[in-house]
Each structure stands twice: as structure tokens, then as C-alpha cells.
Write an enzyme that holds these catalytic residues in place. Sequence first.
Site, PDB file in Angstrom:
ATOM      1  CD  GLU A 209      49.232  41.632  46.385  1.00 59.49           C
ATOM      2  OE1 GLU A 209      50.409  40.953  46.712  1.00 59.49           O
ATOM      3  OE2 GLU A 209      48.349  40.903  45.658  1.00 59.49           O
TER       4      GLU A 209
ATOM      5  CB  ALA B 204      43.124  35.585  43.430  1.00 58.53           C
TER       6      ALA B 204
ATOM      7  N   GLY C  45      44.969  40.921  46.485  1.00 61.31           N
ATOM      8  CA  GLY C  45      45.109  41.124  45.055  1.00 61.31           C
ATOM      9  C   GLY C  45      44.426  42.491  44.869  1.00 61.31           C
TER      10      GLY C  45
ATOM     11  CD  GLU D 127      47.150  38.257  50.179  1.00 55.63           C
ATOM     12  OE1 GLU D 127      47.170  38.578  49.079  1.00 55.63           O
ATOM     13  OE2 GLU D 127      47.367  38.592  51.263  1.00 55.63           O
TER      14      GLU D 127
END
Length: 287
Positions: free
Chosen positions: A139, A91, A136, A160
Site C-alpha cells: 500500500e 503492519a 501495508g 490481509e
Amino acid sequence: MFRSLIRPAATRLPLAYLAPARGLEDEAYLKPIPTHSGVSTLVLNRPQAKNAISMKLLDQLADCLEVASFDKNLRAVILSSSTAGAFCAGADLIERRSMTETQVNKFLADLRAALHKLENLPVPTIAAIDGPALGGGLELCLACDLRIAGHGVTKIGLPEVKLGIIPGAGGTQRATRLIGLSRAKDLIFTGRMLTAQQALEWGLVDYVSEEDQSAVERALELAGEISVNAPLALRSAKKAVSRALELPLEPGLDFERATYDSLLKTQDRLEALQAFKEKRKPVFKGE
């Protein structure tokens, strides 16, 4: 609205075809591969930010996935970067600092929806990881069917916890299903970075490219092996395999049989039988 998200096919391979056309500012776009019928790349294009997921990139990614989901001629999608040495840094934390709580909540909901759409595309998907895949970014890869890491990639992970949060776009769930409980805990609790070879050993990626080969080049080879097969069979196979972890064995076998039966009277199935009889390669039309 979607037309601008599809770039014209390029004429050079392998890495040059990913470069965006001058003057266009799409942060995510679809691009057909002229040498591989039915194969398109879904390109992340924020090179200045290492493809960090911004609100704009996420919106355009979702639009591209919508287009791909209705493309009957599509046989495989490669998720890639427009820039060599990059994949996705996760992100966009710079943008995140200026977002309101409502915007953050919407972003997370939209990201979850986009990854669900990616995971459920009717055709096989391949993540070509030619650079760091963090948070992300990883992911996104976990929502693909297959993952290929570039030989020299050194940063694949879910860091994270080092930022005071946890993977929030499916990392705790998809990683656990992919590599098992203990390794998922190790990966997430430590926030460690894996090299391409380590990620292969852990089962986090399926292939590592050769030393003189990019992940995109290896992904094109794999997509070529996939895309020559019957399109309806590919879609049905993905549907059946994807249900395997959701269903007990007997209902799963029932679903497999129903999916199998739906293919028996297709033109592609009849063409395959005729081609076998005539000792030639079948010509599939997705009918």
C-alpha cells in the site's frame, strides 16, 4: 524536530549509501543522493522486523514526508529499504497484539494520513521494491507515482484476507484504480503473492530491474531522467495528471490549461527557450 530525520549524504553507491549511520536509530529517514541533484531517498530502517510498520516508524515516516513536502530543491523521492532483500512486511503484527483499540484506531488514521501525504507530495515518487512488499508495504508503493521491483523479488501482494481483515490503508481503492476491477479482486480475494515479473504483467509495478541490478539502482536511473527536467514543470505535471481521474474531461482540460499558463512566465521556461535557441542544455533553478 525534523533535522534529525535528514541523514548526511553518503559517498558510496549504490547500496552502501542506504546503510544507517552507527548509533542512530531512526526507523525512517531522508537521505540526499550526492550523485543526483534534487533526489533523496526516503529510507525504511527496521531491518530486524523486515521494515514492518511500527508506531515509531509511522511517526517518523510522516515527519519525513512533512520535510519533503516543503523542500523546494527536491525533484524526486525514492522510497526504499536500508537493507538489501527487504522492503516492507506490512503492519507490525507483534506490536499490534499489544495495542488497545484506541491505539489501533489512531494507527490506522495516521497511516491513512501518511499515505495521503506520500501520494500528494509535490514531486514524483518512486518505490524501489528490493524485497517482499506485503499488505501495508504494498500500500505504501501504491501511494507512489511509480514502482520498480527488484528482479528476484517473489512476494508482492495484499494477503490481509488470510489474517481475517482486508487491506485497510488504501489497497482496495488504489489497487483497483491502478490494475482494474477484476485483477484487484483477484489479488485481494486470493491474497496471492506475485513475483516481480507477474506484478509487471499485472500493471502493479512499472519496471523490473535487470538481473544484476537492484530496484534502487534502477530507481536512481529513472530519477536521473526525471530530475534533469524543470522543477516547477515537474510539480505542475504531477498536479495535473493526478487530477485526471477526479475530473470529467472538460474540467480536466481547463485545469491543465490553468496549470500550463502558470508556467509560461517562469524563469525556467525562459531559460528553456534561450537554451533551445543556443543549442545547449538548460540550467533550471526552480524559479
